[in-house]
Enzyme design. Structure first.
Site, PDB file in Angstrom:
ATOM      1  N   LYS A 262       0.859  -1.192   0.000  1.00  0.00           N
ATOM      2  CA  LYS A 262       0.000   0.000   0.000  1.00  0.00           C
ATOM      3  C   LYS A 262       0.892   1.239   0.000  1.00  0.00           C
ATOM      4  O   LYS A 262       1.925   1.258   0.689  1.00  0.00           O
ATOM      5  CB  LYS A 262      -0.851  -0.071   1.270  1.00  0.00           C
ATOM      6  CG  LYS A 262      -1.919   0.969   1.448  1.00  0.00           C
ATOM      7  CD  LYS A 262      -2.737   0.637   2.702  1.00  0.00           C
ATOM      8  CE  LYS A 262      -3.901   1.574   2.922  1.00  0.00           C
ATOM      9  NZ  LYS A 262      -4.758   1.164   4.059  1.00  0.00           N
TER      10      LYS A 262
ATOM     11  N   SER B 248      -9.409   0.886   3.153  1.00  0.00           N
ATOM     12  CA  SER B 248      -8.603   1.715   2.298  1.00  0.00           C
ATOM     13  C   SER B 248      -7.456   0.977   1.607  1.00  0.00           C
ATOM     14  O   SER B 248      -6.798   1.570   0.746  1.00  0.00           O
ATOM     15  CB  SER B 248      -8.021   2.881   3.106  1.00  0.00           C
ATOM     16  OG  SER B 248      -7.143   2.418   4.104  1.00  0.00           O
TER      17      SER B 248
ATOM     18  N   SER C  83      -9.375  -1.561   7.399  1.00  0.00           N
ATOM     19  CA  SER C  83      -8.887  -1.321   6.034  1.00  0.00           C
ATOM     20  C   SER C  83      -8.127  -2.472   5.401  1.00  0.00           C
ATOM     21  O   SER C  83      -7.820  -2.418   4.210  1.00  0.00           O
ATOM     22  CB  SER C  83      -8.030  -0.057   6.003  1.00  0.00           C
ATOM     23  OG  SER C  83      -8.855   1.088   6.063  1.00  0.00           O
TER      24      SER C  83
END
Lengths: 467, 62
Positions: free
Chosen positions: A81, A157, A181
């Site tokens: 990420k 996310s 997330s």
């Protein structure tokens, strides 16, 4: 090379590289080709680190040629990420603003540990801006798209992490989980996700969101890869002040220990309402496969979730106070306006929410005196359509962005280890996840139960056929 | 005792100068919605019975 590398797990890749069936370079080149072909549709990667990946692969092949022992993840591609530092890249954390930051001088500690185990970093992944998002829709880089139906959200996310893994662009990826997330996108994209115990893995070299709740962990298509990557990332690191003084506790050796002796119960009350029938049917399926007949309730969960929500608003606002003042126009408006609201909340609200946190932790600890694993839905529904703003739960129309994590928030609130497992229904294109929740530091048990379900065929993580 | 009613717009008006922020009309409506949501959630936290001795967990160990 005729191996379908996109279908292989990290451990299968390691075995192929070790045996000489494939070279690390061949694996990486096939991975880069697949990223180039599919990333425009999936919106998973924001940066591809091809040059360093090829160099790393060559180094692994050279080690093998010299007869040296390869690491436990040798040759396995992975991505992170884009809130993880990657040497040479600005750590954008899904934002426009952070692109002004100087390039990172070194990789985040967890990426470095994975590379030390032989894994090969192939890039950085899309995410919701500053991790304040459950949809996977990024205003600057575009949405990540669900590999099982591109019209639908990945969830967020850690949106690019889930899209990359479910789309077969990498066997595993790293994400962060503040309120869900990792677990929300794992649920919507039909893969496995592990949120370890708060304080287990070092967060050094990552951009924060809510320090009280921030966790890091892996997403993968197999439980074996979750365990292998998680094991490789354990270890002390003085740079993360919240890291607990725990020994390295490998999970892979006990992964096939089965269910014998484990007490498993499903959660009722808060966790049995406020979702679509598919969410509860998935828990039924998992409970049935595990022979779990007991249902228990955790007191105070609604207030606990409310506390997590308020602490997130205020800590997030505090983190971004200067950027809200000086660069407001450069935020995603949906993120900015939530942060501004957080800046206006009274401090006493947060202190009371933190008190409730301690109270809730104690009550849940009492529940774990009688059970080892708790079951709950991961999300209240399957993946909504990209662009969809609201959904209806129990007859109430609610915003999706803050509420997709209503079943995950109570557990990150008190830092429990959770593995999300993917459940599929015959004839339905989209999956939905179930949370396996353990007592603090029992990542070994949540992974063991996930593995038992995987072996039984009750849960699985097929690659999406991206047209 | 005066009955209290939460008014998000008054909170916004009081907070903006303190925070050094400005809001467009469109953003004001969204911030108002988020504050109303937060206030609803706060009620669950406020009304939950806790002992005065309950310890907050600003630095947390699971």
């Amino acid at each position: 090379m005729s191996l379908a590398t996109n279908l292989m797990s990290a451990l299968e890749i390691r075995a192929a590289v070790d045996s000489g069936e494939a070279s690390a370079r061949e694996i990486v080149e096939a991975t880069l080709e697949r990223i180039e072909a599919l990333n425009p549709k999936l919106g998973a990667f924001t940066d591809v680190t091809a040059e360093r990946a090829i160099a790393k692969a060559a180094a692994i092949d050279a080690r093998r040629a010299r007869g040296e022992t390869l690491g436990p993840l040798a040759g396995a591609p992975f991505a992170v990420k884009n809130l993880f530092d990657v040497a040479g890249l600005s750590t954008r954390a899904g934002s426009l603003i952070n692109r002004d930051r100087a390039p990172a001088g070194a990789d985040a500690i967890l990426a470095a540990r994975l590379e030390a185990a032989g894994a090969i970093l192939v890039g950085a992944l899309n995410m919701g801006e500053y991790a304040y998002d459950f949809t996977g829709e990024n205003a600057h880089d575009g949405p990540s798209c669900n590999p099982h139906d591109l019209r639908h959200m990945t969830g967020g996310s850690s949106s690019g992490s889930a899209a990359a893994v479910a789309g077969g662009l990498a066997p595993f990826a790293l994400g962060s989980d503040t309120n869900g997330s990792i677990r929300v996108p794992a649920s919507l994209c039909g893969i496995f996700g592990l949120k370890p115990t708060y304080g287990r893995l070092s967060r050094a070299g990552t951009f924060p969101f809510v320090a009280s709740f921030d966790h890091l962990g892996p997403l993968a298509r197999s439980v074996g890869d979750l365990a292998a990557s998680y094991d490789a990332m354990q270890g002390p690191d003085a740079r993360d002040l919240a890291q607990a003084a725990r020994p390295i506790e490998p999970t892979a050796p006990g992964l096939d220990g089965g269910l014998a002796g484990l007490r498993i119960a499903r959660l009722g009350g808060y966790f049995a309402r406020g979702g679509e029938p598919a969410a509860f049917a998935a828990v039924d399926r998992v409970a049935g496969a595990l022979g779990a007949t007991q249902t228990i309730e955790l007191p105070g969960t609604e207030a606990a979730r409310a506390s997590a929500y308020l602490i997130t608003m205020v800590e997030g606002a505090a983190l971004h106070a200067s950027r809200l003042r000086d660069r407001a126009d450069e935020f995603d408006a949906e993120v900015r306006d939530r942060l501004i609201a957080g800046a206006m909340l009274p401090g006493a609200w947060v202190v009371r929410a933190q008190k409730l946190r301690g109270w809730y932790r104690e009550r849940v600890a009492e529940a774990f005196a009688d059970v080892d694993i708790l079951l709950a839905p991961a999300t209240p529904c399957r993946a909504p359509l990209i662009g969809q703003k609201t959904f209806v739960l129990d007859g109430r129309e609610m915003l999706i962005r803050p509420n997709l994590g209503l079943f995950t928030q109570p557990f990150s609130f008190i830092g429990l280890p959770v593995c999300t497992v993917p459940v599929w229904t015959e004839g339905v294109a989209l999956p939905i996840g179930v949370q396996l929740i353990g007592a603090p530091w029992r990542e070994d048990l949540v992974l063991r139960v996930a593995r038992a379900l995987e072996r039984e065929g009750a849960v699985r993580a097929p690659i999406g056929e991206v047209a | 005792m005066t009955k209290f009613e939460f008014d998000a717009n008054r909170l916004i008006d009081a907070s903006l100068p303190l925070l050094g922020l400005e809001l467009s009309e469109a953003s004001r409506a969204v911030v108002e919605l988020h504050l109303e949501t937060a206030e609803l959630l706060w009620r669950a936290v406020r009304d939950f019975p806790l002992e005065d001795e309950a310890e907050p967990a600003p630095v947390y160990t699971a």
